[in-house]
Design a protein around this motif. Sequence first.
Motif, mmCIF file in Angstrom:
data_model
loop_
_atom_site.group_PDB
_atom_site.id
_atom_site.type_symbol
_atom_site.label_atom_id
_atom_site.label_comp_id
_atom_site.label_asym_id
_atom_site.label_seq_id
_atom_site.Cartn_x
_atom_site.Cartn_y
_atom_site.Cartn_z
ATOM 1 N N ILE A 107 -9.801 -4.779 -7.954
ATOM 2 C CA ILE A 107 -10.841 -5.687 -7.450
ATOM 3 C C ILE A 107 -11.309 -5.230 -6.234
ATOM 4 C CG2 ILE A 107 -11.688 -7.842 -7.456
ATOM 5 C CD1 ILE A 107 -9.410 -8.987 -9.087
ATOM 6 N N ASN A 108 -12.454 -4.626 -6.022
ATOM 7 C CA ASN A 108 -12.959 -4.671 -4.747
ATOM 8 C C ASN A 108 -14.154 -5.695 -4.591
ATOM 9 O OD1 ASN A 108 -11.644 -2.223 -3.378
ATOM 10 N ND2 ASN A 108 -12.289 -1.260 -5.604
ATOM 11 N N GLY A 109 -14.392 -6.117 -3.423
ATOM 12 C CA GLY A 109 -15.381 -7.096 -3.115
ATOM 13 C C GLY A 109 -15.556 -7.174 -1.933
ATOM 14 N N LEU B 98 -7.069 -14.681 0.515
ATOM 15 C CA LEU B 98 -7.785 -14.918 -0.865
ATOM 16 C C LEU B 98 -6.742 -14.827 -1.980
ATOM 17 C CD1 LEU B 98 -10.773 -12.553 -0.948
ATOM 18 C CD2 LEU B 98 -10.771 -14.814 -0.060
ATOM 19 N N HIS B 99 -6.772 -15.572 -2.985
ATOM 20 C CA HIS B 99 -5.575 -15.607 -4.005
ATOM 21 C C HIS B 99 -5.694 -15.445 -5.151
ATOM 22 C CE1 HIS B 99 -3.005 -18.131 -0.947
ATOM 23 N NE2 HIS B 99 -4.160 -18.447 -0.659
ATOM 24 N N GLU C 92 0.512 -17.798 -8.921
ATOM 25 C CA GLU C 92 -0.206 -16.767 -8.074
ATOM 26 C C GLU C 92 0.539 -15.178 -8.441
ATOM 27 O OE1 GLU C 92 0.199 -16.037 -3.379
ATOM 28 O OE2 GLU C 92 -1.101 -17.737 -4.132
ATOM 29 N N ARG C 93 -0.330 -14.295 -8.350
ATOM 30 C CA ARG C 93 -0.063 -12.939 -8.795
ATOM 31 C C ARG C 93 -0.305 -12.077 -7.636
ATOM 32 N NH1 ARG C 93 3.619 -13.954 -12.432
ATOM 33 N NH2 ARG C 93 2.766 -14.862 -14.549
ATOM 34 N N GLY C 94 -0.871 -12.542 -6.553
ATOM 35 C CA GLY C 94 -1.252 -11.516 -5.568
ATOM 36 C C GLY C 94 -2.282 -12.160 -4.433
ATOM 37 N N THR C 95 -2.360 -11.771 -3.208
ATOM 38 C CA THR C 95 -3.121 -12.195 -2.390
ATOM 39 C C THR C 95 -3.839 -10.778 -1.553
ATOM 40 O OG1 THR C 95 -1.404 -12.015 -0.533
ATOM 41 C CG2 THR C 95 -1.513 -14.218 -1.638
ATOM 42 N N ALA C 96 -4.960 -11.172 -0.646
ATOM 43 C CA ALA C 96 -5.532 -10.096 -0.107
ATOM 44 C C ALA C 96 -6.208 -10.791 1.180
ATOM 45 C CB ALA C 96 -6.672 -9.324 -0.891
ATOM 46 N N LYS C 97 -6.493 -10.161 2.081
ATOM 47 C CA LYS C 97 -6.961 -10.657 3.144
ATOM 48 C C LYS C 97 -8.418 -9.835 3.499
ATOM 49 C CE LYS C 97 -3.106 -12.020 5.987
ATOM 50 N NZ LYS C 97 -3.319 -13.597 6.059
ATOM 51 N N ALA D 134 -13.229 -7.674 8.878
ATOM 52 C CA ALA D 134 -14.232 -7.998 9.530
ATOM 53 C C ALA D 134 -15.672 -7.859 8.908
ATOM 54 C CB ALA D 134 -14.364 -7.036 11.109
ATOM 55 N N GLN D 135 -15.712 -7.129 8.049
ATOM 56 C CA GLN D 135 -17.155 -7.051 7.045
ATOM 57 C C GLN D 135 -17.089 -8.121 6.016
ATOM 58 O OE1 GLN D 135 -15.646 -3.929 8.448
ATOM 59 N NE2 GLN D 135 -16.966 -4.600 10.034
ATOM 60 N N GLY D 136 -15.901 -8.559 5.689
ATOM 61 C CA GLY D 136 -15.728 -9.682 4.653
ATOM 62 C C GLY D 136 -15.215 -8.804 3.384
ATOM 63 N N LYS D 137 -14.883 -7.656 3.572
ATOM 64 C CA LYS D 137 -14.315 -6.736 2.652
ATOM 65 C C LYS D 137 -12.955 -6.946 2.057
ATOM 66 C CE LYS D 137 -17.542 -2.917 3.326
ATOM 67 N NZ LYS D 137 -17.613 -1.552 3.487
ATOM 68 N N PHE D 138 -12.530 -6.995 0.624
ATOM 69 C CA PHE D 138 -10.997 -7.133 0.404
ATOM 70 C C PHE D 138 -11.057 -6.130 -0.976
ATOM 71 C CE2 PHE D 138 -13.947 -10.130 -1.780
ATOM 72 C CZ PHE D 138 -13.402 -9.998 -3.069
ATOM 73 N N THR D 139 -9.460 -6.155 -1.127
ATOM 74 C CA THR D 139 -9.032 -5.281 -2.394
ATOM 75 C C THR D 139 -7.914 -6.013 -2.771
ATOM 76 O OG1 THR D 139 -10.168 -2.977 -1.591
ATOM 77 C CG2 THR D 139 -8.436 -3.009 -3.144
ATOM 78 N N PHE D 140 -8.064 -6.161 -4.104
ATOM 79 C CA PHE D 140 -6.863 -6.449 -4.899
ATOM 80 C C PHE D 140 -6.237 -5.193 -5.877
ATOM 81 C CE2 PHE D 140 -8.119 -10.800 -3.946
ATOM 82 C CZ PHE D 140 -7.012 -11.399 -3.909
#
Length: 378
Positions: free
Chosen positions: A32-34, A45-46, A57-62, A65-71
Motif C-alpha cells: 500500500i502506497n499513499g 498509521l495502523h 493489528e498487522r502492521g504500522t507505518a510512519k 514530511a510530505q505525508g507519504k507512507f508505505t505498508f
Amino acid sequence: MTQFMKPTLVAAALLGLTNACQNASAAEGYEINGQFKNVPVGTTLHLSELTSSQFVERGTAKTDAQGKFTFKGTLPVAAAVYQLKVDEPNQVLLVLDNKSRVTLAGDAKSLPATYSVKGSKDSELMQQLTRHLTASKVQMEALGKRYNAAGQAGQTDSLPAIEKRFYVVQGRSAARTRSLIRREATSVAAGFATLSFVNPDEDFAFADSIAAVQRKAQPGSPFTQALTERLEPLRATAIGTNAPEINLATPGGTPLSLKSLRGKYVLVDFWASWCGPCRQENPNVVKAYNQFKDKGKGFTVYSVSLDDDKDRWTKAIAADGLLWPNHVSDLKKWQNAAASAYGVQAIPQSFLLDPTGKIIAKNLRGEALQAKLAEVLK
C-alpha cells in the motif's frame, strides 16, 4: 423510523475495498502506497485485520514530511478486511490479499469524505458507494432532526410530509446502491457491499440474485458465505411468497388462524405493549385501518403480540384504539411461535398480504402503508 431490536450480538456493517488489479509477476506480498494531506511528519498509521470479533493489528507505518507512507509485507490469509487508520474518525477499510497493490490519497483530517484509491475496479466501486451512502446518510439525518424538532414543537401537521420525504430519500439511496453493485456483480466488493449495505428484508430478490452470482464467481469469499447464511432464514417470508400460517389464541383464548382472513388484504403486524416504537407506529396503523377497511376487497390487521403479560397486552390494545378484532399471542415474548416462523428479530415488523395470502410488501410505515393500500385497493 425506529425499531425495538431483539437482544442479540449484531456485527456492524463495514465499508470495504478489494484489489482486483494484480501484477502476476509481482512477488508474493501486499503493498500500500499513499500520501495524506494535513498529517504531521512521523504520524503512525495502523493496519489491522478484522477477525471474527475484533481488529488485530498487522502492521504500522510512519508518514514522512510530505505525508507519504508505505505498508508492505505478507498477509496471514488469502483475503480479508483490513482497517487503515489515522485516528478514530479517519480510517478506511480495505480487502487485501498477497497480490494487492493499492494507492491511497486523501486529507487525514476528513479521510472518509476525501480519500481516493487507485489500482482496483473493486476499490473504485466501494469509493462510489461510500460517498453515495455518506451523502444519503447526511440527508436522512437532517430529515430526522426536522421530524423530531417539529414533533417537539407540536407541529404535527408537518410530520407526514417530512416522513414522506425521508422515505423518498431512503428509496432513492437503495436504488442507487443496487445500481452500483449490479455493475460489478461478480466482484468481491459486490458481495461485501450487498452484505453490508442492502436491506435483505426489503430487497430480498436483489440480494439473493447477487448471492447466486457470488457463489459462482467468489465461492471462497467469506462474504459469499455470510450473505448466503443471512438470506436463508428470510426465504420463507420474501416478497412474492405465501405467508406462513399462524394460528394463535385471542385474548379470550379462542384460536384465530391467519388463513381465516383470506379474501381481504391483511397486515400481519408484530408488536408488543412494552415496545415504544410499536406504540408510536400504532396510530398510523389505526389510521390505515379506518381509511381502507371497507374499500375494494377490504383491509384488516392481524396483530401478533410479543407480550408475556396478558393484562398489559389487553390494556395496550384498548389504550391505542386497536379496533380490529384480530389480536393473537402465545404470551412467550421473543419465543413467540409466529415470530420464529417469520424470522422476526425486531419490532415493529409487518407483512402486507394480498387476498390469496401472498406477501406483497414488508415493513411499511406511516404514509408508505397508506400509499400502498391506496394503490392496491382502488
